[in-house]
Design a protein around this motif. Sequence first.
Motif, mmCIF file in Angstrom:
data_model
loop_
_atom_site.group_PDB
_atom_site.id
_atom_site.type_symbol
_atom_site.label_atom_id
_atom_site.label_comp_id
_atom_site.label_asym_id
_atom_site.label_seq_id
_atom_site.Cartn_x
_atom_site.Cartn_y
_atom_site.Cartn_z
ATOM 1 N N LEU A 8 21.867 50.167 75.356
ATOM 2 C CA LEU A 8 22.756 49.761 74.174
ATOM 3 C C LEU A 8 22.406 49.023 73.771
ATOM 4 C CD1 LEU A 8 26.268 50.995 75.907
ATOM 5 C CD2 LEU A 8 24.601 52.167 74.857
ATOM 6 N N PHE A 9 22.091 47.787 73.923
ATOM 7 C CA PHE A 9 22.128 47.172 73.234
ATOM 8 C C PHE A 9 20.708 46.799 71.798
ATOM 9 C CE2 PHE A 9 19.717 42.786 72.976
ATOM 10 C CZ PHE A 9 20.563 42.205 71.764
ATOM 11 N N ALA A 10 19.494 47.677 72.992
ATOM 12 C CA ALA A 10 17.903 47.871 71.701
ATOM 13 C C ALA A 10 18.740 48.757 70.922
ATOM 14 C CB ALA A 10 17.504 47.752 73.421
ATOM 15 N N LEU A 11 19.884 49.727 71.577
ATOM 16 C CA LEU A 11 19.795 50.764 70.693
ATOM 17 C C LEU A 11 20.786 50.324 69.579
ATOM 18 C CD1 LEU A 11 19.477 54.276 73.196
ATOM 19 C CD2 LEU A 11 17.863 53.652 71.337
ATOM 20 N N ASN A 12 21.243 49.274 69.592
ATOM 21 C CA ASN A 12 22.442 48.858 68.174
ATOM 22 C C ASN A 12 21.963 48.782 67.466
ATOM 23 O OD1 ASN A 12 24.982 47.748 67.350
ATOM 24 N ND2 ASN A 12 25.657 47.868 69.245
ATOM 25 N N ARG A 13 22.843 49.483 65.870
ATOM 26 C CA ARG A 13 21.676 48.879 64.868
ATOM 27 C C ARG A 13 22.974 48.404 64.527
ATOM 28 N NH1 ARG A 13 21.622 54.075 66.252
ATOM 29 N NH2 ARG A 13 19.674 55.326 65.503
ATOM 30 N N LYS A 14 23.710 47.702 64.897
ATOM 31 C CA LYS A 14 24.255 46.397 64.045
ATOM 32 C C LYS A 14 24.288 44.690 64.591
ATOM 33 C CE LYS A 14 28.719 47.599 62.858
ATOM 34 N NZ LYS A 14 30.335 47.660 63.226
ATOM 35 N N TRP B 57 17.390 42.238 64.761
ATOM 36 C CA TRP B 57 16.130 43.049 65.554
ATOM 37 C C TRP B 57 15.888 41.124 66.537
ATOM 38 C CZ3 TRP B 57 11.118 40.214 64.192
ATOM 39 C CH2 TRP B 57 11.338 39.569 63.049
ATOM 40 N N LYS B 58 16.366 40.036 65.432
ATOM 41 C CA LYS B 58 15.269 38.895 65.664
ATOM 42 C C LYS B 58 16.538 38.328 66.955
ATOM 43 C CE LYS B 58 14.265 37.176 61.004
ATOM 44 N NZ LYS B 58 14.481 35.958 60.154
ATOM 45 N N LYS C 204 17.901 40.800 69.317
ATOM 46 C CA LYS C 204 17.368 41.640 69.720
ATOM 47 C C LYS C 204 15.649 40.823 71.047
ATOM 48 C CE LYS C 204 18.779 46.230 68.976
ATOM 49 N NZ LYS C 204 18.662 47.476 67.894
ATOM 50 N N LEU C 205 14.569 40.394 70.075
ATOM 51 C CA LEU C 205 13.555 40.432 70.344
ATOM 52 C C LEU C 205 13.786 39.001 70.990
ATOM 53 C CD1 LEU C 205 10.538 40.625 70.494
ATOM 54 C CD2 LEU C 205 10.706 39.665 68.192
ATOM 55 N N SER C 206 14.580 38.683 71.105
ATOM 56 C CA SER C 206 14.723 36.865 71.642
ATOM 57 C C SER C 206 15.693 37.201 72.749
ATOM 58 C CB SER C 206 15.450 35.450 70.707
ATOM 59 O OG SER C 206 16.766 36.059 71.007
ATOM 60 N N ARG C 207 16.308 38.528 72.786
ATOM 61 C CA ARG C 207 16.957 37.918 74.540
ATOM 62 C C ARG C 207 16.066 38.401 75.027
ATOM 63 N NH1 ARG C 207 20.215 35.204 71.642
ATOM 64 N NH2 ARG C 207 22.550 35.258 70.819
ATOM 65 N N LEU C 208 15.479 39.687 74.639
ATOM 66 C CA LEU C 208 14.442 40.307 75.313
ATOM 67 C C LEU C 208 13.271 40.008 76.069
ATOM 68 C CD1 LEU C 208 14.753 44.315 73.409
ATOM 69 C CD2 LEU C 208 16.120 43.290 76.064
ATOM 70 N N LEU C 209 13.123 39.295 75.104
ATOM 71 C CA LEU C 209 11.777 38.426 75.623
ATOM 72 C C LEU C 209 12.216 37.317 76.693
ATOM 73 C CD1 LEU C 209 9.782 37.565 71.967
ATOM 74 C CD2 LEU C 209 9.083 38.965 74.642
ATOM 75 N N LEU C 210 12.912 36.872 76.657
ATOM 76 C CA LEU C 210 13.705 35.459 77.738
ATOM 77 C C LEU C 210 13.894 35.967 78.786
ATOM 78 C CD1 LEU C 210 14.467 32.806 78.640
ATOM 79 C CD2 LEU C 210 17.066 33.287 77.132
#
Length: 846
Positions: free
Chosen positions: A303-309, A312-313, A315-321
């Motif tokens: 849901l975090f990846a799909l959330n439009r609110k 993207w920065k 999302k990218l920082s959290r997922l890369l971490l």
Amino acid sequence: MKSKTRIRWMAFLLPLVILLIIYIAQHVYPFGDRCILHIDMYHQYAPFYAELQEKLKTLGSPLFSWNIGIGSDFLATYAYYLASPLNILLGLFPRENLIEAMTFFISIKIAVASLSMCLYLEHRMGKAHISLLIPSLFYAFSGFICAYYWDIMWLDAVALFPLIILGMEKLVKEGKCGLYILTLTLSIWSNYYISIMICIFLVIWFFLMLFELCPAGKRLRALGKMALSSVLSAGVSAVLILPEIAILGISGSGDNHFPTELSYYYNPLEGLSRGFFGLEVTTTEGKLPNIYCGVFVIILMLLFALNRKIGWKKKLSRLLLLVFLQLSFGTNLLEYLWHGCHFPEGLPARQSFIYVFVLLLVGTEAFFELAGQRSSDILIAGVASVSLTAVLWALVPEEVFPADKAVISVIFLGAYILLVLMYRGKKVATRALAMLLFLVVSVAEVSANFALTGFSTTGRGSYTSDIKATRTLITAQREEDPAFWRVEKYERMMKDENMLSAYPSASLFSSLINIDVADAYHSVGMEGGKNYYCYNGATPLFSAMLQVKYMLTDSPQDESPYKALLREEDGVYLYENTYSLPLGFLTDKDLEEKWNRADQSYVGAVNEFGRALGVEEDILQYGGEGEQKGDKTVVQATEDGLIFADMKNNDVSRVFVKRNDVETEYSKTTHHYFLELGYLHKGEKASVRGSNGETLELSWYRVDREALDRAFQKLNSCVLNVEEWKDTVVKGSINADRDGRLVLGIPKESGWTVEVDGKLKESETFMDSYIAIPIQVGYHEINLKYRTPWLPQGAGISAGCLTALVLWGITESRKRRNGKKRKDSNGAAAGGGDRPEPAGADDKGE
């Protein structure tokens, strides 16, 4: 405020209720005769806690203990194992309730971990909401806790970690560093090792937050405050850290090398599967990380990846971490760096609680942004999470991800999807019911997972049964014989058992052992390795050299020419060894030069030592090879004597020796040490069998009593008269009949200073491990004092950093007061007085 307080109390109390229910169900004392001692908590931590409790109750020296092996630095042991601030309460608990004290401490630390996570998320999300209880419980009962809850010395840092992050974020955002300094200082003080991993992550998280929370013009100032706060926090603990580093330098733990090749330990899909319900934790074997934190987080990540609110920065920082942290578990180089430039032996991925923390933060951010999700997003996340479960189950080996665990995980995933849809409803009552069900399902999941995967018990009665009787025997014998001596035990539960009854022994299992002592033990057929040395395999002469004067056993049938029964208490028997030397004994100056032990077998090393003492005959006389009879190997004595066996099997971990219908167990026989078969009369037999019916190959040897007597008398002819011995002091005298070296049964370590006739004397080593003092013929007074190495330097650094923190705090406080005065003054000049309260302000609630 009342709602916020209630949520915080629930975050603290819910884990305690869950644990209480599990304790009752598992018959943990006082609800039965079980206890939560497990792995190293059983073998090391309970004995070390017993020694700390003894120090607190008797006001013993915090610097040294004779009860830790053959003498060890206690401050370093405290720093490594015992520095939790809670442990000061040990002195309030009765000795017989030590295990319950440890159980209480573990329970409190798990509850504090939940509260800590709740407080962090409350600040991070900007509100206190009952939903925060879900990630708080998932953190408190994560895979890390399931696997390592018994590792009581790590739990303080894990519980403090969310507050450290909160303090760091307040420093970045508001310039306030008090919480950061306090919590990081407590973490480093309580366990420097886990704090290394926390500090590595702090560097990563700081730079992420610097750009996320801090205005560009304030970033340099935040960086300076962060660096200064971190250095001062670490410096406060220098009084513990520097002595610990000094002792680690002579231990087996210090021998680690930077990896020369890059490798990955397991299939990455196996690592991903570790987040599902009910998977067996990885502890002593394997490399798979323990990263479970509720299957709900899998949905929330999608849901975090799909959330439009969510930008993207972010999302990218959290997922890369998260990807980096996941790779850190399986990559040898990253594992080495995360663990303080050290490869852990067992207990893998010790930084997995950090991954869990980030995962739960991301999941909570997704949950608080559910308004930005469409119903289709939720359905996509549900289908994707179930599909991911199916794919991982299909591709990952059954033993890693069993089918039944996959099915249960899918059931929980389905329940959470339905509850998310229900929670997004417009009716208040429906949302409230959904939140209640969220809590019920989450509590059920974490409780079941903890009980099934991590929680383990052992018999309390079997662990504590001999403690009181042994203490009674030792106390009575101490009154009769106040000299310095050590006690050993046949069939001990573990190497550190002596600390439970507070007596000195010749065995130790610890990460801080003196590796030179272990090597010395191993060279003469005793048990010695990287983090242990043990009395197992001690032949009479080397037992005597370790001052082992008394033996404990549960058998009244062990009398022989080598030991005599003295007394009994509740089925525990105390014997006196025939051969025992005082703490110091004089040897010839060239004894070690004459002792050819290089490249010798254990038998050869023992016999060559006898020859170096002037005894031509072998002390260990070869008797023959064991005879195979079924699953047993039998030895038959050709004449009366004490028999030892040298087992050639290197893959048999446990054997049983039977003599006169009495069976003795020897564990860890892969460590390769002499097996004592006991005193056999001519024609009498002893049998040896492996625990799994292995065929054993062994040679056996009989102690030549006459040769032993001559060797012993050579060492016993001129000995140290010990007049006083305390925790940090040994005083005595010797009337040397020749020039030689006074060998002491004390490890050679930098903390000891030696005085001979009131003058400092540089000591040498015997067997590269024990203190040896060169002396000349005549009467001499010997004085030894122990001071923990690097303690003055550490104390000076700690005092300086603490002073700097106090001065900094005073300065910052004055700045804030002056700033407030200027603000109030400017406000008064502009408005001519106080601003009136808004109408109805007094009537407003929270």
